[in-house]
Design a protein around this motif. Structure first.
Motif, PDB file in Angstrom:
ATOM      1  N   ASP A  32       0.838  -1.196   0.000  1.00 47.76           N
ATOM      2  CA  ASP A  32       0.000   0.000   0.000  1.00 47.76           C
ATOM      3  C   ASP A  32       0.880   1.256   0.000  1.00 47.76           C
ATOM      4  O   ASP A  32       2.066   1.209  -0.351  1.00 47.76           O
ATOM      5  CB  ASP A  32      -0.956  -0.042   1.201  1.00 47.76           C
ATOM      6  CG  ASP A  32      -0.225  -0.212   2.525  1.00 47.76           C
ATOM      7  OD1 ASP A  32      -0.897  -0.512   3.534  1.00 47.76           O
ATOM      8  OD2 ASP A  32       1.019  -0.045   2.564  1.00 47.76           O
ATOM      9  N   SER A  33       0.298   2.345   0.460  1.00 47.02           N
ATOM     10  CA  SER A  33       1.025   3.607   0.401  1.00 47.02           C
ATOM     11  C   SER A  33       2.257   3.623   1.309  1.00 47.02           C
ATOM     12  O   SER A  33       3.134   4.475   1.150  1.00 47.02           O
ATOM     13  CB  SER A  33       0.085   4.760   0.767  1.00 47.02           C
ATOM     14  OG  SER A  33      -0.520   4.523   2.030  1.00 47.02           O
ATOM     15  N   ILE A  52       5.749   3.694  -0.340  1.00 46.28           N
ATOM     16  CA  ILE A  52       6.264   4.886  -1.030  1.00 46.28           C
ATOM     17  C   ILE A  52       7.569   5.362  -0.404  1.00 46.28           C
ATOM     18  O   ILE A  52       8.521   5.714  -1.116  1.00 46.28           O
ATOM     19  CB  ILE A  52       5.205   5.999  -1.055  1.00 46.28           C
ATOM     20  CG1 ILE A  52       4.039   5.573  -1.970  1.00 46.28           C
ATOM     21  CG2 ILE A  52       5.815   7.328  -1.537  1.00 46.28           C
ATOM     22  CD1 ILE A  52       2.866   6.515  -1.976  1.00 46.28           C
ATOM     23  N   ARG A  60       1.557  -1.390  -6.199  1.00 43.78           N
ATOM     24  CA  ARG A  60       0.876  -0.925  -5.000  1.00 43.78           C
ATOM     25  C   ARG A  60      -0.534  -0.462  -5.313  1.00 43.78           C
ATOM     26  O   ARG A  60      -0.834  -0.024  -6.418  1.00 43.78           O
ATOM     27  CB  ARG A  60       1.647   0.213  -4.322  1.00 43.78           C
ATOM     28  CG  ARG A  60       1.626   1.537  -5.043  1.00 43.78           C
ATOM     29  CD  ARG A  60       2.123   2.677  -4.148  1.00 43.78           C
ATOM     30  NE  ARG A  60       3.509   2.485  -3.770  1.00 43.78           N
ATOM     31  CZ  ARG A  60       4.545   2.935  -4.481  1.00 43.78           C
ATOM     32  NH1 ARG A  60       4.346   3.591  -5.606  1.00 43.78           N
ATOM     33  NH2 ARG A  60       5.774   2.724  -4.078  1.00 43.78           N
ATOM     34  N   PHE A  61      -1.381  -0.626  -4.335  1.00 41.74           N
ATOM     35  CA  PHE A  61      -2.692  -0.006  -4.400  1.00 41.74           C
ATOM     36  C   PHE A  61      -3.162   0.259  -2.981  1.00 41.74           C
ATOM     37  O   PHE A  61      -2.420   0.017  -2.028  1.00 41.74           O
ATOM     38  CB  PHE A  61      -3.710  -0.821  -5.218  1.00 41.74           C
ATOM     39  CG  PHE A  61      -3.710  -2.300  -4.961  1.00 41.74           C
ATOM     40  CD1 PHE A  61      -2.931  -3.157  -5.725  1.00 41.74           C
ATOM     41  CD2 PHE A  61      -4.516  -2.846  -3.966  1.00 41.74           C
ATOM     42  CE1 PHE A  61      -2.956  -4.524  -5.502  1.00 41.74           C
ATOM     43  CE2 PHE A  61      -4.532  -4.208  -3.745  1.00 41.74           C
ATOM     44  CZ  PHE A  61      -3.752  -5.058  -4.509  1.00 41.74           C
ATOM     45  N   SER A  62      -4.362   0.776  -2.847  1.00 44.10           N
ATOM     46  CA  SER A  62      -4.770   1.376  -1.574  1.00 44.10           C
ATOM     47  C   SER A  62      -4.936   0.334  -0.473  1.00 44.10           C
ATOM     48  O   SER A  62      -5.259  -0.839  -0.727  1.00 44.10           O
ATOM     49  CB  SER A  62      -6.098   2.114  -1.742  1.00 44.10           C
ATOM     50  OG  SER A  62      -7.144   1.177  -1.885  1.00 44.10           O
TER      51      SER A  62
END
Lengths: 221, 355
Positions: free
Chosen positions: A10-11, A14, A31-33
């Motif tokens: 997820d984030s 980053i 990646r996704f939420s």
């Protein structure tokens, strides 16, 4: 070209990606939420890992598939650093609707108490799929779970995090806990200097420390 | 014939017109609540197994059944059931006797009580006031104690927030610790705990004892909430077993008779106490055991429905609603979690910005 490692999650990936670029490493990212991860919208089958009904996730996957020329991008031989399986905010939030507190030794709860057994069963209901998927991925790749940092101490956040880490380790997954390894305690908050502007994610400086530590432990080259 | 008081009594006062001629399904006016209640009256339910039917019926009618110890948000139904959420107003487990009710009232009032916590052969811990509340027990004595006191706080909440506290009396028979007087809900060794004949003593509570315990419990509860109304009922479910040396049929009749007498007398003694005749509806001769399952013990769903029909017909909800809404933090915390997710989503989307 095989990337130095693949970020899956997820984030919270980053900060690790930004750190990698600062260190002139070449990561790839899928990646996704956290919400999509939380609701289990993914499968791991004959074509490897595939997000389901997540257009942004599919776009990211298709980009990697095109770049590496394979369907199963997680099996190209690069180590995988993942934040999958936590998504603590979405797990902890409903626990707080009625002010429940997961039992921890030494605490003095004021409201309803949740036993560790219940909390584990609750967490397993929402994370069993993630655990199975990570184990499957780990059979074909070097997988390291990076436990996300905690920014503010909210009810049950550390307790849930502990339970998830324990379950993952019990399932023979490699889990790196930056809070424990870098900051001395699994129940420490991320130092302010390592927090991104939004207050909910770590910054690249944190990411650098994590990657350096992984390299020192031989987990990353 | 000269005048006498019977001449002016209504048909329900005579067996012929009140029971024999009406038949079971024509029974009317068995109960009329002594209190008018607001339309949104809040009900708490505790007691023996039969009390669970009352909570389910209240929920089915979307009445304000107080769940003072709900499961966490988004708990799967099977997990709720396994961990005994939503059975009674707090996770007390069955409260079979007045002695146990008194213990809970004392815990709720903050009075320190010695509760036995027992370790099984696998190393798990169980509080013997709620021996089956969690399928695997607790990881430590401290966790068992913390959970128990969480339930005591919920029991206190039930006392303070309910308009009507419905309590179903179940048993006169029980087991007590000979040294501490602790009243076990089940005999040690039958589900949790280890039986020790030197420590564990059978006791068949008598009318005076049950009445004294019940009155003491009510006194504590009214000190916490002077406006609390108490609705007593007696479970019609026979004993599964008796340790009294009597035949179980004889022992059951003794238990139910004593409980019925206590409940009726306590209701007569206090304006804030009423008695609802669920026992009579199921177990008295006119019912001819119609509502028992073949085991002559479990009450069939038709019987439960029949009891609850009389309950709701007799309830007086004529007072205006006060706008009572039983709330949680769901909306507030869901909004917070969604706001956090939005930030995370935006961060991810921004990564695709090639500008």
């Amino acid at each position: 070209m095989v990337p130095d490692f693949i970020l899956l999650g997820d984030s919270h990936t980053i900060a690790l990606e930004d750190a990698a670029r600062q260190m002139e490493l070449t990561p790839a990212a899928l990646r996704f939420s956290g919400a999509a991860w939380h609701t289990g919208r993914f499968i791991h089958g004959d074509e490897g890992f595939v997000p389901r009904a997540i257009p942004a996730g599919m776009r990211a996957l298709n980009r990697l598939r095109a770049e590496f020329g394979v369907a199963d991008v997680l099996a190209i031989g690069a180590p995988i650093l993942t934040t999958v399986g936590f998504h603590l905010g979405l797990l902890a939030s409903p626990l707080g609707w009625h002010r429940h507190e997961i039992f921890t030794e030494g605490a003095a709860p004021q409201g309803p108490v949740l036993s560790q057994a219940f909390a584990t069963a609750y967490m397993s209901h929402y994370r069993a799929r993630h655990l199975r998927t990570l184990r499957r991925i780990a059979r074909g790749a070097r997988l390291v779970v990076i436990a996300p940092p905690v920014f503010t101490e909210t009810a049950n956040s550390f307790a849930l995090r502990d339970l998830i880490i324990a379950q993952m380790r019990a399932a023979d997954l490699t889990v790196f806990d930056p809070l424990e390894t870098l900051f001395g305690s699994a129940h420490s908050l991320l130092p302010a200097a390592m927090v991104a502007q939004d207050g909910r994610h770590a910054n690249a400086d944190y990411g650098v420390k994590v990657l350096q530590s992984l390299a020192a432990e031989g987990i990353l080259a | 014939m000269s005048d006498n008081p019977y001449k002016s009594l209504p048909p329900k006062s005579f067996w012929r017109t009140g029971v024999a001629e009406t038949g079971l399904f024509g029974l009317k006016n068995l109960w009329r609540s002594v209190w008018p209640l607001p339309q949104d009256a809040v009900f708490a339910t505790f007691g023996s197994c039969f009390a669970q039917h009352i909570s389910r019926a209240l929920m089915a009618r979307q009445m304000n059944w107080l769940n003072a110890e709900p499961a966490p948000g988004r708990t799967p139904v099977e997990l709720e059931r396994a961990y005994n959420y939503g059975v009674f107003t707090a996770r007390t487990g069955n409260i079979y006797t007045a002695a146990q009710l008194l213990l809970w009232a004392r815990l709720a009032s903050g009075a320190a009580q010695k509760i036995e916590i027992w370790q099984d052969e696998t190393g798990r811990w169980h509080d013997l006031l709620r021996p089956k509340i969690e399928p695997q027990g607790f990881i430590s004595r401290a966790e068992a104690s913390a959970s128990l006191h969480g339930t005591a706080r919920a029991f206190a909440r039930a006392i303070r927030e309910a308009d009507v506290f419905v309590f179903t009396l179940g048993l006169t028979e029980g087991w007590v610790n000979a040294e501490t007087g602790f009243a076990y809900p089940i005999c040690p060794g039958t589900g949790a705990g280890a039986f020790d004949p030197a420590q564990h003593r059978f006791h068949n509570y008598t009318y005076p004892e049950i009445r004294a315990d019940l009155e003491a419990a009510l006194a504590i509860m009214w000190a916490m909430n002077p406006a609390l109304k108490i609705l007593l009922t007696v479970s019609p479910v026979p004993l599964v077993a008796t340790a009294s040396a009597d035949h179980v049929l004889v022992a059951t009749t003794y238990s139910k008779s004593v409980l019925r007498a206590v409940a009726g007398d306590v209701a007569r003694a206090h304006q804030a106490v009423d008695y609802f005749p669920s026992y009579e509806i199921i177990a008295s001769p006119p019912a001819r055991a119609t509502f028992f399952e073949p085991n002559m013990r479990s009450v069939a769903s038709d019987g439960v429905a029949f009891v609850m029909r009389h309950f709701f017909e007799g309830l007086d909800l004529s007072l205006p609603a006060r706008g009572t809404v039983l709330t949680s933090r769901e909306a507030e915390l869901t909004a917070a979690a969604e706001a956090e997710e939005l930030v995370c989503e935006e961060m991810i989307l921004e990564r695709f910005n090639g500008a």
